[in-house]
Design a protein around this motif. Structure first.
Motif, PDB file in Angstrom:
ATOM      1  N   GLU A 119       0.778  -1.160   0.125  1.00  0.00           N
ATOM      2  CA  GLU A 119       0.082   0.139   0.007  1.00  0.00           C
ATOM      3  C   GLU A 119       0.787   1.407   0.098  1.00  0.00           C
ATOM      4  N   ALA A 120       2.086   1.233   0.951  1.00  0.00           N
ATOM      5  CA  ALA A 120       2.594   2.413   0.740  1.00  0.00           C
ATOM      6  C   ALA A 120       3.592   2.506  -0.489  1.00  0.00           C
ATOM      7  N   MET A 121       3.841   1.436  -1.197  1.00  0.00           N
ATOM      8  CA  MET A 121       4.499   1.683  -2.422  1.00  0.00           C
ATOM      9  C   MET A 121       3.790   2.287  -3.522  1.00  0.00           C
ATOM     10  N   GLU A 177       1.135   4.212  -2.857  1.00  0.00           N
ATOM     11  CA  GLU A 177       1.198   5.622  -2.729  1.00  0.00           C
ATOM     12  C   GLU A 177       2.175   6.318  -3.026  1.00  0.00           C
ATOM     13  N   ASN A 178       3.629   5.767  -2.806  1.00  0.00           N
ATOM     14  CA  ASN A 178       4.725   6.314  -3.332  1.00  0.00           C
ATOM     15  C   ASN A 178       4.783   6.462  -4.736  1.00  0.00           C
ATOM     16  N   ASP A 212       2.279   7.306  -6.689  1.00  0.00           N
ATOM     17  CA  ASP A 212       1.291   8.504  -6.812  1.00  0.00           C
ATOM     18  C   ASP A 212       1.902   9.798  -6.305  1.00  0.00           C
ATOM     19  N   ALA A 213       2.703   9.766  -5.245  1.00  0.00           N
ATOM     20  CA  ALA A 213       3.467  10.870  -4.753  1.00  0.00           C
ATOM     21  C   ALA A 213       4.548  11.405  -5.890  1.00  0.00           C
ATOM     22  N   ALA A 214       5.162  10.224  -6.579  1.00  0.00           N
ATOM     23  CA  ALA A 214       6.169  10.590  -7.452  1.00  0.00           C
ATOM     24  C   ALA A 214       5.673  11.332  -8.736  1.00  0.00           C
ATOM     25  N   GLU A 270       2.762  12.921  -8.935  1.00  0.00           N
ATOM     26  CA  GLU A 270       1.985  14.301  -8.572  1.00  0.00           C
ATOM     27  C   GLU A 270       3.091  15.240  -8.499  1.00  0.00           C
ATOM     28  N   ASP A 271       4.262  14.899  -7.745  1.00  0.00           N
ATOM     29  CA  ASP A 271       5.357  15.938  -7.301  1.00  0.00           C
ATOM     30  C   ASP A 271       6.386  15.982  -8.448  1.00  0.00           C
ATOM     31  N   ARG A 314       8.775  13.989  -8.663  1.00  0.00           N
ATOM     32  CA  ARG A 314      10.078  13.690  -7.920  1.00  0.00           C
ATOM     33  C   ARG A 314      10.408  12.067  -8.172  1.00  0.00           C
ATOM     34  N   PRO A 315      11.633  11.631  -8.087  1.00  0.00           N
ATOM     35  CA  PRO A 315      12.196  10.455  -8.172  1.00  0.00           C
ATOM     36  C   PRO A 315      11.293   9.439  -7.191  1.00  0.00           C
ATOM     37  N   MET A 316      10.848   8.345  -7.787  1.00  0.00           N
ATOM     38  CA  MET A 316      10.182   7.331  -6.741  1.00  0.00           C
ATOM     39  C   MET A 316      10.898   6.720  -5.837  1.00  0.00           C
ATOM     40  N   ALA A 340      14.103  13.086  -3.667  1.00  0.00           N
ATOM     41  CA  ALA A 340      13.555  11.641  -2.913  1.00  0.00           C
ATOM     42  C   ALA A 340      14.889  11.394  -1.921  1.00  0.00           C
ATOM     43  N   ALA A 348       9.441   8.942  -2.853  1.00  0.00           N
ATOM     44  CA  ALA A 348       9.004  10.136  -3.102  1.00  0.00           C
ATOM     45  C   ALA A 348       8.151  10.580  -1.866  1.00  0.00           C
ATOM     46  N   LEU A 349       7.443   9.602  -1.108  1.00  0.00           N
ATOM     47  CA  LEU A 349       6.855  10.040   0.249  1.00  0.00           C
ATOM     48  C   LEU A 349       7.706  10.587   1.238  1.00  0.00           C
ATOM     49  N   ARG A 369       8.908  14.021   0.036  1.00  0.00           N
ATOM     50  CA  ARG A 369       7.667  14.850   0.479  1.00  0.00           C
ATOM     51  C   ARG A 369       7.794  15.731   1.752  1.00  0.00           C
TER      52      ARG A 369
END
Lengths: 316, 226
Positions: free
Chosen positions: A47-49, A51-52, A54-56, A58-59, A61-63, B85, B142-143, B146
């Protein structure tokens, strides 16, 4: 004629895409694994991956901060014309690597093995690697970049014909278990297996099987495809999941590539393309058209040919 | 099964993390952090422990969390830092530096990848009243990126390079992390390994061993390589 500037830009663009956008086939594969995952901790990790990813996106930024060893695979059509030739191509792939390292940013991972000298741009002696293959009747160049971590999850062993399929299964389990504990292999992974060839070919085939075939792709040889499926199920039945927690998510997919080998041997390599499977491809035609994709389309009937002469496959 | 990840116990902690907070941590709890964290790996440990360099004054009073990582960062022409990151690197390699590190800095929490062996928890972490948080995935870069609000400082950038310098990061809601070890030295990985090991011999049943053996430190599938 493909303009060299266009190649540099395309090579830079795919480095950025690879670092940030998880390939769709891999993300779908992880979603599928999560549905079947009964271990709470392993489920949480997936689940965290997700989300990660998505974050990469959206932002932008590298995953993953471990940029691995950013590298290129080049498939050149026999009719492709590159401005300046392959020397110019190699120069701009190195330029694109340095530029992407600064801009994305990628971590400057590449250092001299003894002095640990870091040029801070992921360029150095034999870096980035550029692997080549060729394609008949094609007027394009296809460039793929892969960013894969490199410390854990890979192993090589010389097996012998008498070891048979048992030997293959045992070595596969050995690698899954030894690097799966505590999630050192960053599983679930696309597991690539090289069988046969000379030792170096065996390593190269396994690496390419992991990194250059997408989730869901099967080897065209039905016997090998069946072994791919069997090993995948075996890996997911160990009782181990993401991060080595109790669960079932080890192998998103298993890809095997073979090469004719010494009559007395059966070398085998195993490679794990991790939870941040970073790859992106671009095809540039002589007339300047450009196509982006996440499937490198590396293993073609031509690359797997088994005869002296190459004959175009006649489709039924 | 959907949403079973939400059943995980979750806490948010301020850095420096207090004694009470450290005492109350249970393995398997999800943690998010607010405050300052510092990065450090091979070269930082060598700089501080072997070369005798002092930690920046006052830093460890404000921060008791060390992170085994190097960020994907770049230094712009005007001296500004951009961090995209961050992900951890495997911690077991740094075991030999940690007794000195804990003693010299008063650091109480290590964030990293993969945890430490039970022996290292018993012999190094428990005496230092330190705990271990593991990053998740691995590679929620990425998280975690952030969660970095500011690069407060970077030490020894010229000597150690971008990947190995000591970065002082101001973070907010930085996570997810998992409590891997507690003050008693209980370990989530060790606990999971025990359960998985129960089934391991059975996997090999009926599979003939290869004709050529290999030298190696262990061929016991229950053992770990770290």
């Amino acid at each position: 004629m493909i303009a060299i500037g266009q190649i540099e830009k395309a090579a830079y663009d795919i480095m950025l895409k690879a670092a940030i956008d998880i390939p769709e086939d891999y993300e779908d594969g992880i979603r599928g694994m999560q549905k079947g995952e009964k271990g709470d901790l392993s489920y949480f990790v997936l689940e965290a991956m997700l989300e990660n990813y998505d974050a990469a996106r959206e932002d932008r930024r590298p995953m993953c901060a471990d940029s691995g060893l950013p590298r290129y695979y080049v498939k050149a059509g026999n009719e492709a014309l590159i401005e300046g030739g392959f020397i110019a191509l190699e120069k701009v792939l190195r330029q694109a690597t340095a530029r992407a390292t600064q801009d994305v940013p990628l971590r400057p991972n590449r250092v001299h093995p003894i002095s640990r000298q870091d040029n801070n741009n992921n360029v150095g002696i034999n870096a980035p690697e550029i692997d080549y293959s060729f394609e008949p009747d094609a007027d394009w160049v296809e460039i793929t970049t892969v960013h894969k971590g490199g410390l854990f999850g890979t192993d090589y062993r010389m097996l012998f014909p008498g070891d048979g399929i048992d030997g293959i299964k045992r070595f596969f389990l050995d690698v899954m278990i030894s690097f799966g504990k505590r999630g050192l292999a960053c599983q679930p992974a696309i597991v690539g297996i090289g069988l046969g060839g000379s030792k170096d070919t065996c390593m190269v085939l396994g690496k390419q099987a992991a990194c250059l075939r997408i989730v869901g792709n099967k080897n065209p040889d039905p016997e090998i495809a069946a072994l791919e499926e069997e090993l995948k199920q075996m890996g997911n039945s160990i009782g181990m999941g993401a991060m080595g927690f109790v669960g079932s998510s080890m192998v998103v997919d298993c890809h095997i590539e073979v090469g004719y080998t010494h009559t007395g041997g059966m070398p085998m390599s195993v490679h794990s393309f991790c939870l941040s499977s970073r790859r992106a491809s671009v095809r540039i035609y002589n007339d300047g058209r450009i196509e982006h994709r996440t499937d490198p389309n590396w293993f073609t009937p031509y690359t797997r040919r088994n005869t002296v002469e190459w004959q175009e496959m006649v489709s039924a | 099964m959907a949403g079973n990840g939400e059943r995980m116990k979750t806490v948010r902690l301020s850095v420096p993390i207090s004694d009470e907070d450290l005492k109350s941590l249970e393995i398997g709890t999800v943690v998010y952090l607010d405050g300052l964290i510092i990065t450090g790996r091979e070269k930082v440990y060598k700089h501080i422990l072997d070369d005798g360099e002092d930690m920046p004054e006052g830093l460890m009073q404000r921060c008791n969390v060390g992170f085994h990582c190097s960020p994907a960062a770049s230094v712009d022409g005007d001296g500004k830092y951009s961090v995209g990151a961050v992900t951890a690197t495997a911690s077991f390699r740094f075991a030999k530096s940690l007794p000195g590190w804990f003693a010299k800095t008063g650091c109480r929490v290590i964030i990293g990848k993969g945890g430490m062996s039970q022996k290292h928890y018993d012999e190094i972490f428990v005496p230092a009243k330190a705990v271990y948080f593991t990053t998740v995935g691995y590679g929620t870069g990425a998280l975690l990126g952030r969660g970095i609000k500011e690069v407060e400082n970077v030490h020894w950038l010229d000597e150690l390079g971008i990947a190995q310098a000591m970065w002082v990061l101001r973070v907010e809601n930085f996570g997810p992390l998992l409590v891997e070890s507690d003050l008693q030295g209980n370990s989530l990985f060790e606990q999971n390994n025990k359960e998985i090991n129960e089934k391991i011999e059975k996997l090999y049943e009926g599979l003939r061993a290869p004709s050529l053996s290999r030298y190696g430190e262990t061929d016991n599938k229950r053992d770990e390589l770290i």
